[in-house]
Design a protein around this motif. Structure first.
Motif, PDB file in Angstrom:
ATOM      1  N   UNK A 337       0.780  -1.346  -0.040  1.00 16.65           N
ATOM      2  CA  UNK A 337       0.053  -0.085   0.042  1.00 16.65           C
ATOM      3  C   UNK A 337       0.731   1.141  -0.015  1.00 16.65           C
ATOM      4  N   UNK A 338       1.946   1.303   0.737  1.00 19.21           N
ATOM      5  CA  UNK A 338       2.853   2.357   0.803  1.00 19.21           C
ATOM      6  C   UNK A 338       3.666   2.554  -0.488  1.00 19.21           C
ATOM      7  N   UNK A 339       3.983   1.422  -1.111  1.00 19.30           N
ATOM      8  CA  UNK A 339       4.762   1.715  -2.629  1.00 19.30           C
ATOM      9  C   UNK A 339       3.421   1.844  -3.568  1.00 19.30           C
ATOM     10  N   UNK A 340       2.365   1.963  -3.295  1.00 19.55           N
ATOM     11  CA  UNK A 340       1.275   1.875  -4.471  1.00 19.55           C
ATOM     12  C   UNK A 340       1.270   1.042  -5.373  1.00 19.55           C
ATOM     13  N   UNK A 341       1.677  -0.369  -4.850  1.00 14.22           N
ATOM     14  CA  UNK A 341       1.686  -1.589  -5.950  1.00 14.22           C
ATOM     15  C   UNK A 341       0.849  -2.763  -5.330  1.00 14.22           C
ATOM     16  N   UNK A 342       0.848  -3.819  -5.895  1.00 21.21           N
ATOM     17  CA  UNK A 342       0.198  -5.079  -5.434  1.00 21.21           C
ATOM     18  C   UNK A 342       1.068  -5.920  -4.912  1.00 21.21           C
ATOM     19  N   UNK A 343       0.740  -6.855  -4.178  1.00 22.58           N
ATOM     20  CA  UNK A 343       1.442  -7.801  -3.593  1.00 22.58           C
ATOM     21  C   UNK A 343       2.170  -8.750  -4.737  1.00 22.58           C
ATOM     22  N   UNK A 344       1.463  -8.871  -5.759  1.00 27.85           N
ATOM     23  CA  UNK A 344       2.072  -9.681  -6.861  1.00 27.85           C
ATOM     24  C   UNK A 344       3.200  -8.805  -7.400  1.00 27.85           C
ATOM     25  N   UNK A 345       2.963  -7.604  -7.536  1.00 27.39           N
ATOM     26  CA  UNK A 345       4.090  -6.484  -7.952  1.00 27.39           C
ATOM     27  C   UNK A 345       5.209  -6.785  -7.149  1.00 27.39           C
ATOM     28  N   UNK A 346       5.219  -6.917  -5.624  1.00 27.27           N
ATOM     29  CA  UNK A 346       6.147  -6.978  -4.780  1.00 27.27           C
ATOM     30  C   UNK A 346       7.013  -8.380  -5.055  1.00 27.27           C
ATOM     31  N   UNK A 347       6.440  -9.317  -5.400  1.00 23.37           N
ATOM     32  CA  UNK A 347       6.916 -10.535  -5.729  1.00 23.37           C
ATOM     33  C   UNK A 347       7.647 -10.690  -6.978  1.00 23.37           C
ATOM     34  N   UNK A 348       7.680  -9.745  -7.942  1.00 22.50           N
ATOM     35  CA  UNK A 348       8.659  -9.562  -8.842  1.00 22.50           C
ATOM     36  C   UNK A 348      10.082  -9.221  -8.563  1.00 22.50           C
ATOM     37  N   UNK A 349      10.067  -8.588  -7.450  1.00 25.76           N
ATOM     38  CA  UNK A 349      11.487  -8.262  -7.024  1.00 25.76           C
ATOM     39  C   UNK A 349      12.117  -8.871  -5.418  1.00 25.76           C
ATOM     40  N   UNK A 350      11.147  -9.506  -5.037  1.00 23.96           N
ATOM     41  CA  UNK A 350      11.621 -10.164  -3.798  1.00 23.96           C
ATOM     42  C   UNK A 350      11.453 -11.528  -3.798  1.00 23.96           C
ATOM     43  N   UNK A 351      12.239 -12.500  -3.060  1.00 21.54           N
ATOM     44  CA  UNK A 351      11.869 -13.965  -3.390  1.00 21.54           C
ATOM     45  C   UNK A 351      11.501 -14.745  -2.192  1.00 21.54           C
ATOM     46  N   UNK A 352      11.499 -14.106  -1.215  1.00 19.51           N
ATOM     47  CA  UNK A 352      11.231 -14.779   0.225  1.00 19.51           C
ATOM     48  C   UNK A 352       9.780 -15.206   0.393  1.00 19.51           C
ATOM     49  N   UNK A 353       8.921 -14.719  -0.547  1.00 15.94           N
ATOM     50  CA  UNK A 353       7.395 -15.012  -0.526  1.00 15.94           C
ATOM     51  C   UNK A 353       7.283 -16.398  -1.100  1.00 15.94           C
ATOM     52  N   UNK A 354       8.079 -16.954  -2.023  1.00 18.41           N
ATOM     53  CA  UNK A 354       7.992 -18.200  -2.727  1.00 18.41           C
ATOM     54  C   UNK A 354       8.789 -19.341  -1.981  1.00 18.41           C
ATOM     55  N   UNK A 355       7.861 -19.964  -1.194  1.00 25.56           N
ATOM     56  CA  UNK A 355       8.796 -21.043  -0.494  1.00 25.56           C
ATOM     57  C   UNK A 355       9.222 -22.136  -1.154  1.00 25.56           C
ATOM     58  N   UNK A 356       8.321 -22.635  -2.218  1.00 28.63           N
ATOM     59  CA  UNK A 356       8.613 -23.692  -3.003  1.00 28.63           C
ATOM     60  C   UNK A 356       9.715 -23.340  -4.113  1.00 28.63           C
ATOM     61  N   UNK A 357       9.813 -22.225  -4.414  1.00 26.86           N
ATOM     62  CA  UNK A 357      10.982 -21.842  -5.302  1.00 26.86           C
ATOM     63  C   UNK A 357      12.354 -21.945  -4.602  1.00 26.86           C
ATOM     64  N   UNK A 358      12.289 -21.853  -3.293  1.00 27.53           N
ATOM     65  CA  UNK A 358      13.409 -21.961  -2.204  1.00 27.53           C
ATOM     66  C   UNK A 358      13.995 -23.234  -2.006  1.00 27.53           C
TER      67      UNK A 358
END
Length: 424
Positions: A337-358
Motif C-alpha cells: 500500500x505504501x509503495x502503491x503496488x500490489x502484492x504480486x508486484x512486490x513478488x517480482x523483486x523479492x524472493x522470500x514469498x515463494x517457499x517452493x522456489x527456495x
C-alpha cells in the motif's frame, strides 16, 4: 560448510575433545554481533569445560538451555515522561505501529497517561512497553515513584523529554541507579527543533551545530540538577534512522543480559541496513548454535527422524524469518500500500514469498541424498550428522539471507517512495 562445524563432526567422531574445546571460544567470538551474543560469559566457560572433559551431551544441553531462554524470555521496558514529550510516539515507534492503529499508545497534546499502561509488542507478546506518567503528578510523587510503578519488574528505564529534563527526572535517575537498574535519557522531537531553527534562521542554519547545541543544553541541564556525565540520545520518533537512535539501539543491546539481547534485536524496526544486519547476525548465531546441537543429536540413531527438518518445519522457519524482518503477510500488505503496488508486484523483486522456489530440487542427486539421509539416520553416527547439517544448516542460512536481502530491497524502495513524496 562452516569450518568449525566440520571440525566439530570430525573431532566428535574420534573423541578429540581437547580440540573441540580449544576451537569453540575463538570461533564463537568471531561469530557474534558487535553488540554481543546469546550465550553469557558464564555459559561459554561452562560449555568449554564440558567439551574439555568430553561431556558432549552436557555442552549440548547448555546450548539448548540458552536458546530456550532467549526464545522464552520476558522483556519489560519502562518509558517515563511528561505529557507532550513524545513518550507514546516513542513506544509506538519501537512497537512498529502508527498512532492510529488499534492498540497503539495514546498520543496527544493533553495528558494521556494518568496511570501506568502496558503495551505488548504486536509480534512478540512477551515484550511489554510500559507507558508511565512523569514524576510530580498527584499519583506519582518523586519520593515514592519507583515503589508506585513497581520498579523491580522492569529491565530498564527510558526517561524522555522534548525540551529540558527536570529536577524530578534527575532525582528519579539517581533512585533508579541506587536500585541497580539501567536508565537512559532520550531527547525527542529533534526534527521539530531543526525545522524551526531552519525556518527562523535560514541564512545561519547549520544542522550539526544545532544538534550539538541541543546536546550541550541537555548535558548542562542534567549536570546542573545533579546527574554527572549523563548520556543523552537525540531521536526523532518518525525517522528512527536519523540522529542517535542507532547508537541507542546498540547501547541497549550491549547492556541487556545475554539471553534478552536476542528478542530485543528482533523486535527493533528494520529502519536501516545496519539494523537489518544486526538482526541477521543474531539469527546467524542461533543457526550456528542449532547446527552444533543438531550435529551432536545426529550421532544418536533415529534422532534425525524424530527431530527432522521436514517440509512443514522448513516453511514454518521461513515464515518466522519473514516475521522478524517485517515481511510477514500483513506487513507485506502494508508495504504494498505504501509503495502503491500490489502484492504480486512486490513478488517480482523479492524472493522470500515463494517457499517452493527456495526449497524445490527435483534433481537425481537431491533424491539420492534424501534416500541416503534416511538410511544413515537409522544408524546415526558422523555420516548422519553431515547429512543433517547439509540440509538444516545451509537451508536456514539460505532462508535468512534471502529474507534479509528482501528486507533491504523493500526498505530502499520505501525510503525512495517517501523521498519522492516529500519533494512534491
Amino acid at each position: 560448510m562452516d569450518q568449525y562445524i566440520l571440525a566439530f563432526l570430525k573431532n566428535s567422531s574420534i573423541k578429540n575433545f581437547q580440540h573441540l574445546a580449544n576451537d569453540f571460544m575463538p570461533h564463537y567470538s568471531t561469530l557474534i554481533s558487535k553488540v554481543g551474543g546469546i550465550l553469557s560469559p558464564e555459559t561459554l566457560s561452562n560449555i568449554q569445560k564440558d567439551l574439555q572433559e568430553g561431556k558432549l551431551n552436557d555442552a549440548v544441553d547448555k546450548i539448548q538451555e540458552s536458546l530456550a531462554a532467549a526464545e522464552n524470555c520476558i522483556l519489560e521496558v519502562a518509558v517515563i515522561g511528561e505529557s507532550g514529550t513524545g513518550k507514546s510516539s516513542f513506544i509506538n515507534a519501537l512497537r512498529g505501529v502508527s498512532s492510529e492503529e488499534e492498540g497503539a499508545a495514546n498520543t496527544g497534546v493533553v495528558e494521556t497517561t494518568m496511570e501506568k499502561t502496558p503495551y505488548q509488542h504486536p509480534k512478540y507478546p512477551k515484550v511489554t512497553f510500559w507507558d508511565l506518567p512523569g514524576t510530580g503528578t498527584p499519583n506519582f510523587l518523586p519520593d515514592t515513584y519507583l515503589e508506585t510503578v513497581g520498579f523491580t519488574s522492569y529491565d530498564f528505564f527510558i526517561i524522555i523529554s522534548s525540551s529540558r529534563f527536570s529536577f524530578n527526572d534527575a532525582l528519579l535517575a539517581q533512585k533508579i541507579k541506587e536500585e541497580g537498574k539501567k536508565f537512559y535519557f532520550v531527547r525527542t522531537k529533534v526534527d521539530n527543533d531543526l525545522y524551526n531553527e531552519e525556518v527562523t534562521k535560514p541564512k545561519s542554519f547549520k544542522r550539526e551545530r544545532v544538534l550539538q547545541q541541543i546536546r550541550d543544553n541537555c548535558l548542562a541541564n542534567l549536570s546542573n540538577i545533579g546527574v554527572p556525565e549523563p548520556c543523552i540520545f537525540l531521536v526523532s520518533n518518525f525517522n528512527l534512522d536519523n540522529f542517535d537512535f542507532p547508537i541507542l539501539q546498540e547501547t541497549l543491546l550491549k547492556d541487556l543480559p545475554a539471553h534478552k539481547r536476542h528478542i530485543f534485536a528482533l523486535l527493533l524496526p528494520t529502519f536501516s541496513d545496519a539494523s537489518i544486519e544486526i538482526k541477521r547476525d543474531f539469527l546467524k548465531e542461533k543457526i550456528w548454535l542449532d547446527a552444533v546441537k543438531s550435529a551432536s543429536l545426529a550421532f544418536v540413531p533415529f534422532m534425525p527422524i524424530i527431530y527432522g527438518f521436514d517440509l512443514p518445519e522448513q516453511e514454518k522457519c521461513l515464515k518466522v524469518y519473514r516475521k522478524h524482518f517485517g515481511l510477514d503477510d500483513m506487513s507485506i500488505e502494508e508495504i504494498a500500500e505504501k509503495l502503491g503496488t500490489s502484492i504480486q508486484g512486490i513478488k517480482t523483486y523479492i524472493k522470500s514469498l515463494d517457499f517452493w522456489q527456495l526449497v524445490k530440487d527435483d534433481s537425481i542427486a537431491a533424491k539420492a541424498r534424501s534416500c541416503a539421509e534416511c538410511c544413515c539416520s537409522v544408524n546415526g553416527g558422523a555420516i548422519s550428522a553431515v547429512f543433517q547439517l547439509l540440509k538444516v544448516y545451509f537451508l536456514h542460512l539460505k532462508f535468512l539471507d534471502t529474507v534479509a536481502n528482501d528486507a533491504k530491497i523493500l526498505l530502499h524502495k520505501t525510503l525512495k517512495r517517501a523521498g519522492d513524496v516529500a519533494q512534491r
